[in-house]
Design a protein around this motif. Structure first.
Motif, short mmCIF file in Angstrom:
data_model
loop_
_atom_site.label_atom_id
_atom_site.label_comp_id
_atom_site.label_asym_id
_atom_site.label_seq_id
_atom_site.Cartn_x
_atom_site.Cartn_y
_atom_site.Cartn_z
N TRP A 378 2.20 -81.63 -6.03
CA TRP A 378 2.28 -82.50 -7.04
C TRP A 378 2.08 -83.88 -6.91
O TRP A 378 1.43 -84.53 -7.59
CB TRP A 378 3.68 -82.42 -7.71
CG TRP A 378 4.74 -83.00 -6.88
CD1 TRP A 378 5.65 -82.38 -5.99
CD2 TRP A 378 5.07 -84.32 -6.87
NE1 TRP A 378 6.51 -83.37 -5.56
CE2 TRP A 378 5.89 -84.39 -6.16
CE3 TRP A 378 4.60 -85.38 -7.55
CZ2 TRP A 378 6.87 -85.77 -5.88
CZ3 TRP A 378 5.30 -86.84 -7.46
CH2 TRP A 378 6.32 -86.81 -6.69
N SER A 379 2.20 -84.15 -5.63
CA SER A 379 1.99 -85.70 -5.29
C SER A 379 0.83 -86.06 -4.72
O SER A 379 0.40 -87.12 -4.94
CB SER A 379 3.38 -85.95 -4.50
OG SER A 379 2.87 -86.11 -3.04
N GLY A 380 0.20 -85.37 -3.67
CA GLY A 380 -0.85 -85.72 -3.34
C GLY A 380 -0.98 -86.98 -2.49
O GLY A 380 -1.75 -87.56 -2.04
N GLY A 381 0.39 -87.41 -2.23
CA GLY A 381 0.60 -88.59 -1.36
C GLY A 381 0.85 -89.58 -2.24
O GLY A 381 1.21 -90.77 -1.85
N GLY A 382 1.00 -89.35 -3.47
CA GLY A 382 1.37 -90.67 -4.44
C GLY A 382 2.83 -90.46 -4.95
O GLY A 382 3.55 -89.54 -4.28
N GLY A 383 3.24 -91.31 -5.73
CA GLY A 383 4.62 -91.14 -6.29
C GLY A 383 5.70 -91.26 -5.38
O GLY A 383 6.78 -90.71 -5.34
N GLY A 384 5.51 -92.61 -4.51
CA GLY A 384 6.63 -92.80 -3.65
C GLY A 384 7.96 -93.52 -4.33
O GLY A 384 7.64 -94.57 -5.02
N GLN A 385 8.93 -92.83 -4.17
CA GLN A 385 10.07 -93.14 -5.27
C GLN A 385 11.28 -92.33 -4.60
O GLN A 385 11.06 -91.38 -4.37
CB GLN A 385 9.74 -92.80 -6.45
CG GLN A 385 11.12 -93.24 -7.49
CD GLN A 385 10.83 -92.51 -8.93
OE1 GLN A 385 9.47 -92.17 -9.15
NE2 GLN A 385 11.45 -92.54 -9.77
N GLY A 386 12.55 -92.96 -4.69
CA GLY A 386 13.86 -92.56 -4.07
C GLY A 386 14.18 -91.26 -5.08
O GLY A 386 13.89 -91.36 -6.36
N GLY A 387 14.76 -90.09 -4.55
CA GLY A 387 15.37 -89.44 -5.13
C GLY A 387 14.23 -88.06 -5.65
O GLY A 387 14.54 -87.19 -6.27
N LEU A 388 13.03 -88.23 -5.24
CA LEU A 388 11.87 -87.20 -5.56
C LEU A 388 12.18 -85.97 -5.08
O LEU A 388 11.80 -84.82 -5.50
CB LEU A 388 10.68 -87.62 -5.48
CG LEU A 388 9.85 -88.60 -6.70
CD1 LEU A 388 8.73 -89.25 -6.08
CD2 LEU A 388 9.75 -87.83 -7.99
#
Lengths: 562, 73
Positions: A378-388
């Motif tokens: 789902w991330s492919g390395g993107g979406g850096g965010q706490g709690g994911l």
């Protein structure tokens, strides 16, 4: 007594969930909503196991009306390398899963009766929950709704019949018995591989992906996900807070961040515990012979220390830093205002997992996966965010639970294939016949020597990774000389085995990927190479050996195109 | 060893430490209703028992029962 009963204690259910952490608990609760018979097992005691209770209690959140934009942002951050179908579904599910978790008894930080949704950054939101008691609360609900549970059962291999997964073989850690679980659908939610190297991920040792692999399921993204954070060595814990980096110094007492990143010393910056620049600076200093690295807060008052932890997330990191300071004083006997603390880069986690489709199904019929045992890209390395991580566990758990229950409802039970079960049990018990004097802990230590050093796993390069694979091979050789004394030892043998497999897969895939992308950095191929490497690497068993293959990212079928 | 101190007197036998231990290091002595350290060398210093024990019975140090931690550098 039939032939299967002679092999071990047979326990039947419609849906069998392996691993009762965040993902497994959510999967079991959701499956139970379809009114099927659900059995949840774990090698630990259910309620206090897995990664969620020991984590920070942060759950990522996306407002439903922003979900589409969120998914698009993740897609662009990952340079379109993600599975957009999953990203989109994940973004849309987050609100519902948060509400579901609250309805299932998870205690959230509230504001005037509503879940407090905190702003972490531009369009980034999180909620906070009571982490230590989280699984106890969900367990209570699961029990009330009729989910059956068994503690201290170590699942090792999957049972198959006619190409379909029909259950699992487990060892009872308390009674030493062999268990045969027969189910219409199985969900693997045992986490990925934390290699028992550092706190937080000590319980996840790669068992799930390894047993899926042996059963013929496909793995994906093994080269991604290895990560380091900086933390306090004596406490095995990171120190949340955005200004602590200013006080890092080398053995000579020189401040290190200004030396390598002077721009960070001017103005205000948010440098979190997982910021790669800090790891870079620490590594450079140690390489230059100036280690170890310390955090020197000597002479600062409590209020000043609290100020260093200051954050825009409404006091969240301040709360966490205060907690760490308390732990230091009360548990470790360290007074941060009187002595400096040794810091080091903590290796956290191996990546990838069982490849799942949009329904949480693996490439095998009857087998589903959730949480970090699964990989949906789902991330492919993107979406850096706490709690994911926790949110991903919840969403994949809910999705796998719902679909496994549906599958169990639509398909009749296949019995255990006695011959196959016998073969599996022989494989599980066979190490007891080994001759040798190696302890499983020595195998684990050897695996650590391959996966923990940053020269192998952070700055990757072909010849060094081959060296690391050589160490892993040595660990495998050592494994053949481990002679378990009892079933407790036998479980440790299988843990070591799954760690060896995880390390092998990480480096095999990392060697294959001749480019740098997301968390995978190759010194010998420092650029992203979309021409040759816009594809995922899969691993599956073929003729008894791992076969690595590539799967082009099907971006032409997706919503957003490069 | 990694569990460097266990205060048996304070233990009320609730079993949370046994539940959270990923390595099956701790067991319950059902007769005495106290936790026992059954496999001390297998502790991997996850701090679970220390973090979750409501009585504060445990003191865990980062050194393992077997070997030092491998350095990341």
């Amino acid at each position: 007594m039939n032939n299967t009963d002679k092999l071990g204690t047979v326990i039947k259910s419609d849906v069998l969930v392996l691993g009762a952490g965040g993902a497994g608990m959510c999967a079991a609760l959701k499956a139970k909503e379809s009114n099927v018979d659900v059995l949840l097992i774990d090698k630990c005691g259910i309620g206090w196991n897995g990664q969620v209770p020991i984590g920070g209690g942060i759950l990522a959140y996306v407002y439903p009306e922003y979900a589409k934009k969120w998914a698009e942002n993740v897609t662009r951050q990952s340079n379109f390398f993600n599975n957009q179908d999953w990203t989109f579904a994940f973004g849309n599910y987050m609100h519902k899963s948060t509400m579901d978790l609250a309805a299932m008894g998870l205690t959230f930080l509230k504001n005037k009766g509503d879940i407090n949704i905190l702003n972490w950054g531009p369009n980034i939101y999180v909620t906070l929950f009571d982490a230590p008691k989280s699984l106890v609360a969900l367990k209570k609900t699961a029990k009330a709704r009729g989910v059956k549970m068994m503690d201290k059962i170590y699942a090792i291999d999957l049972l198959k019949n006619d190409g379909r997964v029909v259950g699992a073989v487990g060892l009872g850690l308390v009674d030493g018995k062999t268990y045969l679980f027969n189910a219409k659908a199985v969900i693997i939610a045992t986490g990925n591989c934390g290699y028992m190297h550092e706190k937080t991920y000590s319980s996840v040792l790669g068992e799930g992906p390894a047993m899926g692999y042996r059963a013929g399921a496909q793995l994906v993204n093994a080269e991604f996900g290895s990560s380091y954070v900086w933390g306090i060595k004596t406490l095995g814990k990171e120190l949340m807070g955005i200004h602590f980096y200013l006080y890092l110094e080398n053995a000579r007492g020189e401040k290190i961040m200004g030396k390598h990143y002077p721009e960070l010393m001017v103005g205000k910056h948010s440098v979190y515990t997982f910021d790669p620049r800090v790891i870079d600076a620490m590594q450079k200093e140690v390489k230059a012979g100036l280690g170890p690295i310390y955090l020197n807060l000597m002479g600062l008052s409590d209020a000043e220390v609290a100020g260093l932890a200051e954050d825009r997330v409404e006091g969240l990191t301040q709360l966490m830093a205060n907690d760490t300071m308390k732990l230091l004083r009360e548990k470790a006997g360290i007074n941060p205002s009187k002595e400096r603390m040794e810091m080091w880069a903590r290796y956290l986690y191996g990546g990838g997992g069982l490849r799942i489709d949009i329904n949480g199904k693996t490439t095998l019929d009857g087998l589903y996966a959730a949480g970090s045992a699964s990989s949906n890209s789902w991330s492919g390395g993107g979406g850096g965010q706490g709690g994911l991580g926790v949110q991903s566990a919840a969403v994949t758990g809910f999705v796998a639970g719902e679909n496994a229950a549906k599958y169990a409802g639509e398909n009749s039970r296949l019995d255990i294939n006695v011959e196959q079960a016998k073969g599996m049990i022989d494989r599980v018990l066979n190490p007891m016949k080994h001759k040798g004097d190696v302890d499983a802990a020595e195998v684990a230590y050897r695996v650590h020597e391959a996966v923990v050093p940053m020269k192998y796993n952070r700055q990757r390069e072909a010849s060094r990774m081959k060296e690391a694979l050589g160490i892993v091979q040595d660990a495998r050789n050592k494994l053949s000389r481990v002679q378990p004394r009892d079933f407790h030892d036998l479980a440790r043998y299988h843990s070591a085995d799954s760690m060896v497999i995880a390390a092998e897969f990480t480096y095999s895939a990392a060697l294959m990927r001749e480019e740098s992308r997301a968390g995978h950095f190759r010194e010998d191929f420092p650029q992203r190479d979309d021409k040759n490497w816009f594809k995922w690497i899969t691993i599956e068993q073929r003729d008894g050996a791992p076969l690595l293959a590539t799967l082009p990212v099907p971006v032409e079928n997706y919503r957003w195109k490069p | 060893m990694a569990i460097r101190n266990y205060d048996r007197k304070k233990c009320n036998g609730c079993g949370i430490c046994v539940a959270c231990c990923p390595m099956d290091v701790l067991r319950i002595d059902t007769a005495a209703k106290k936790a026992v350290i059954q496999y001390p060398k297998d502790c991997v210093a996850c701090w679970g028992c220390e973090s979750f024990c409501p009585q504060g019975c445990f003191d865990v140090s980062p050194e393992r029962g077997r070997g030092e931690l491998v350095s990341p550098y």
